[in-house]
Each structure stands twice: as C-alpha cells, then as structure tokens.
Enzyme design. Sequence first.
Site, PDB file in Angstrom:
ATOM      1  N   SER A 123       9.973  60.985 -32.107  1.00 58.47           N
ATOM      2  CA  SER A 123      11.423  60.964 -32.334  1.00 58.47           C
ATOM      3  C   SER A 123      11.868  59.643 -32.950  1.00 58.47           C
ATOM      4  CB  SER A 123      12.117  61.154 -30.983  1.00 58.47           C
ATOM      5  OG  SER A 123      13.480  60.830 -31.087  1.00 58.47           O
ATOM      6  N   TYR A 147      14.215  58.412 -22.754  1.00 57.45           N
ATOM      7  CA  TYR A 147      13.627  59.401 -23.675  1.00 57.45           C
ATOM      8  C   TYR A 147      12.825  58.692 -24.775  1.00 57.45           C
ATOM      9  CZ  TYR A 147      13.428  62.851 -27.451  1.00 57.45           C
ATOM     10  OH  TYR A 147      12.996  63.675 -28.469  1.00 57.45           O
TER      11      TYR A 147
HETATM   12  N1  LIG Z   1      15.831  68.562 -32.075  1.00 55.93           N
HETATM   13  C1  LIG Z   1      15.813  67.293 -32.469  1.00 55.93           C
HETATM   14  O1  LIG Z   1      16.751  66.797 -33.108  1.00 55.93           O
HETATM   15  C2  LIG Z   1      14.610  66.431 -32.149  1.00 55.93           C
HETATM   16  C3  LIG Z   1      14.622  65.104 -32.633  1.00 55.93           C
HETATM   17  C4  LIG Z   1      13.528  64.294 -32.349  1.00 55.93           C
HETATM   18  C5  LIG Z   1      12.454  64.788 -31.636  1.00 55.93           C
HETATM   19  N2  LIG Z   1      12.473  66.067 -31.168  1.00 55.93           N
HETATM   20  C6  LIG Z   1      11.303  66.554 -30.418  1.00 55.93           C
HETATM   21  O2  LIG Z   1      10.871  67.764 -30.997  1.00 55.93           O
HETATM   22  C7  LIG Z   1      10.324  68.632 -29.995  1.00 55.93           C
HETATM   23  C8  LIG Z   1      11.043  69.974 -30.017  1.00 55.93           C
HETATM   24  O3  LIG Z   1      12.437  69.760 -29.754  1.00 55.93           O
HETATM   25  P1  LIG Z   1      13.504  70.924 -29.747  1.00 55.93           P
HETATM   26  O4  LIG Z   1      14.778  70.370 -30.237  1.00 55.93           O
HETATM   27  O5  LIG Z   1      12.905  72.139 -30.374  1.00 55.93           O
HETATM   28  O6  LIG Z   1      13.665  71.138 -28.164  1.00 55.93           O
HETATM   29  P2  LIG Z   1      13.638  72.476 -27.283  1.00 55.93           P
HETATM   30  O7  LIG Z   1      14.084  72.053 -25.928  1.00 55.93           O
HETATM   31  O8  LIG Z   1      14.379  73.573 -27.967  1.00 55.93           O
HETATM   32  O9  LIG Z   1      12.101  72.851 -27.270  1.00 55.93           O
HETATM   33  C9  LIG Z   1      11.184  72.325 -26.328  1.00 55.93           C
HETATM   34  C10 LIG Z   1      10.430  73.498 -25.709  1.00 55.93           C
HETATM   35  O10 LIG Z   1       9.485  72.960 -24.815  1.00 55.93           O
HETATM   36  C11 LIG Z   1       9.486  73.742 -23.641  1.00 55.93           C
HETATM   37  N3  LIG Z   1       9.069  72.891 -22.524  1.00 55.93           N
HETATM   38  C12 LIG Z   1       9.748  71.832 -21.989  1.00 55.93           C
HETATM   39  N4  LIG Z   1       9.057  71.319 -20.964  1.00 55.93           N
HETATM   40  C13 LIG Z   1       7.917  72.048 -20.869  1.00 55.93           C
HETATM   41  C14 LIG Z   1       6.811  71.995 -19.980  1.00 55.93           C
HETATM   42  N5  LIG Z   1       6.759  71.105 -18.989  1.00 55.93           N
HETATM   43  N6  LIG Z   1       5.817  72.887 -20.152  1.00 55.93           N
HETATM   44  C15 LIG Z   1       5.872  73.816 -21.141  1.00 55.93           C
HETATM   45  N7  LIG Z   1       6.910  73.916 -21.996  1.00 55.93           N
HETATM   46  C16 LIG Z   1       7.917  73.039 -21.856  1.00 55.93           C
HETATM   47  C17 LIG Z   1      10.929  74.210 -23.466  1.00 55.93           C
HETATM   48  O11 LIG Z   1      11.027  75.380 -22.669  1.00 55.93           O
HETATM   49  C18 LIG Z   1      11.349  74.437 -24.908  1.00 55.93           C
HETATM   50  O12 LIG Z   1      11.150  75.773 -25.293  1.00 55.93           O
HETATM   51  C19 LIG Z   1      10.484  67.873 -28.677  1.00 55.93           C
HETATM   52  O13 LIG Z   1       9.275  67.202 -28.413  1.00 55.93           O
HETATM   53  C20 LIG Z   1      11.582  66.889 -28.957  1.00 55.93           C
HETATM   54  O14 LIG Z   1      11.510  65.762 -28.108  1.00 55.93           O
HETATM   55  C21 LIG Z   1      13.531  66.893 -31.408  1.00 55.93           C
END
Ligand SMILES: NC(=O)c1ccc[n+]([C@@H]2O[C@H](COP(=O)([O-])OP(=O)(O)OC[C@H]3O[C@@H](n4cnc5c(N)ncnc54)[C@H](O)[C@@H]3O)[C@@H](O)[C@H]2O)c1
Length: 311
Positions: A123, A147
């Site tokens: 991130s 985070y």
């Molecule tokens: N969306 C953004 O703007 C953004 C920005 C920077 C980084 N990220 C990173 O990208 C990745 C995806 O983010 P997103 O926005 O799709 O989030 P999201 O919450 O929609 O997706 C994360 C998924 O991981 C699953 N999950 C969480 N904990 C878990 C566990 N212990 N075991 C199994 N599954 C688990 C959740 O059920 C969810 O479906 C993450 O690692 C997030 O930190 C996202």
Amino acid sequence: MRILVTGGAGFIGSHVAEKLLEQGNEIVILDNFNNYYPSDLKRKNLDKIKDRITLLEADILEMERVKEAVKNCDSIIHEAAQAGVRISVKQPIKTSIINITGTLNVLQAAKEEGIKKVVFASSSSVYGKIHHLPFDENHPTEPISPYGVSKLAGEHYCRVFSELYGLEIPMLRYFTVYGPRVRPDLAINKFMHNAMKNQPLEIYGDGKKSRDFTYISDIVEGTILALNKGKTTSYNLGGGNKVTVLELAQKIKEITNSSSELVFSGDVQGDVQHTSSNTEKAKKELGWQPKVYIDDGLRKYYEWVKEAKNE
Ligand SMILES: NC(=O)c1ccc[n+]([C@@H]2O[C@H](COP(=O)([O-])OP(=O)(O)OC[C@H]3O[C@@H](n4cnc5c(N)ncnc54)[C@H](O)[C@@H]3O)[C@@H](O)[C@H]2O)c1
C-alpha cells in the site's frame, strides 16, 4: 497456470481473479468472507466466476488450510488483509495479526510447497510522513498508521523470504483504488451513494487532503504484469490523478447532478495528508502505465452503481 488468489472475494482480488480466469488460468480463491463489510457483497463479487473456480472458505491464519490452498499452484497473488487505516487505529492488534502473521503464513506455505512467485498487495500507506512528492519507491518509509506499519512489515518479510529461500516476490504499493465493487468503507463509495440520494456528503477534516486515485482495471493490469515480469522489489501502482477530497466530492456531485450539501466533521487519525505516485519504475520494469483518467473512471463507476441498484 494454476494461481491462488488470497482475499479473492474482495474488491481487488475478485477483479484480478476474473481477469486471470479470462486469460485461461485455473484459479483457486482462499477467503474467509469476514464481516468487515457485508459478506453478501463478497459472495456477489464472485457471481460471474463461482462455477469456474476452486473456492476455499478459510482464514490465512489457519496454516493447514493455507497449505491446502497452495498445493499444486504455480503462483500466488496475496490480496487478503485487514484493509483500512481507520480500523487499524482502533484495532491495531487485529490488523497486525492478519496482515503480518497472515502474510507470513502465506509465504511459509509458498516456501514449503515450492512456489516460486508470490505477488504481495502492499500500500501507499507505507510512505506516511512526506519528505517529497510524488513518492518514488526510494522515498523514506515512515508509516503513520498501524495499517501502514503492517504492510511495511509484510514487505520486509517478502524481501527476507526472497533472500533466504529464493522466491520472487514483487510488492505492489497500490494507491487508493476505486471502481465497480469498491470497498463500501471508502469515501468514494459513500459520496457516490449519498450524492445519488441528494444526501449530505461527509468530509473528514477540511477536505484538503489529497489522494492519487487509481482505477481498478489499471490495478488489475499492473498486478498481472507483476505476476509475469516482477522482481523482488516494490512498485508503485498509482493512477496519477491527485485529487483533494473536496474536489472528489465536487466531481461526484457534477456527475450525479446532485444537490447534496458538503458537511465537515473531525479529522481521522492515521490518515496521511497527501499521496501521489511516481510510477516510472513500474513503467520501465513492468511496462505498466495507468490509462484511466479520474473523470472517466468516476463516470464508469457511476454507471456501474446505477446498474447494480437495478439488479
Ligand atoms: N482498495 C485500496 O484502495 C487498497 C489500497 C492499498 C492497498 N490495498 C490492499 O489490497 C488488498 C485488497 O484490498 P481490497 O480493497 O480489495 O480489500 P477487501 O477487504 O475488499 O478484500 C480483502 C479480502 O480479504 C479477505 N480476508 C481478510 N482477512 C482474511 C483472512 N484472515 N483470511 C482470509 N481472507 C481474509 C476479506 O474477506 C476480503 O474479501 C489488501 O491487501 C489491501 O490492504 C488496497
């Protein structure tokens, strides 16, 4: 190729899985469908592909289930995490366990099963304190939220696993991702839904914070390029659309033709003042460039929200 996408029912993971499937790969998804936001939305994210994937409803903290998921895979895209700055300020230990221990489990299972390539979803929050803008990958990493710390720790484990055991692990520093199926906790989603109902748009702080917004199709493309060409190093994936929260609210009001008022409330702890990406490295090493300009991305997202409401 058989590819495991952890967190594959989430916003980014489900889009990546869909694209990889379209390209002829076999997909395994491991997701625990937790209730950070309604799990119904996550099930819906998989509607189009659920009959063509192997789905393991399990936690990345359950080592045996992770090993089961990894078996016979060629590579892993590790998206599962406790995303979100605000919840990490409230529950730092939960964020740490899922994002650090969970990542370590995935890396250990990869090592034990002989997987050579893991893509890690990091991130822009790893940067934190601003020394200069835009952020290049050599900008100091001084996260200001639990985070951000958890993602930086994840990156260090990726680098160390690569050095010790020879896995190749590109680390992708995603910058504020938006588009169809966006996480409901993000401001952009709340603004869009409230603007469509002419209800107030709540802005934390003075609205002068800015974010580099990145459209989901650009993130999917960058993630798959990293899977195919990435080395063990960090890459910024940012859309190059630095927009303040106030500008975002105005743009959404215009697109939706809304009369919503803007209301201001307290600032959020742990939220960085600005993010802005220098993506030269991803361009040079992965051949990646963001393609979707914010106004076009917002319009596409608006179309999707309208369609989803009518389903
Ligand atoms: N969306 C953004 O703007 C953004 C920005 C920077 C980084 N990220 C990173 O990208 C990745 C995806 O983010 P997103 O926005 O799709 O989030 P999201 O919450 O929609 O997706 C994360 C998924 O991981 C699953 N999950 C969480 N904990 C878990 C566990 N212990 N075991 C199994 N599954 C688990 C959740 O059920 C969810 O479906 C993450 O690692 C997030 O930190 C996202």
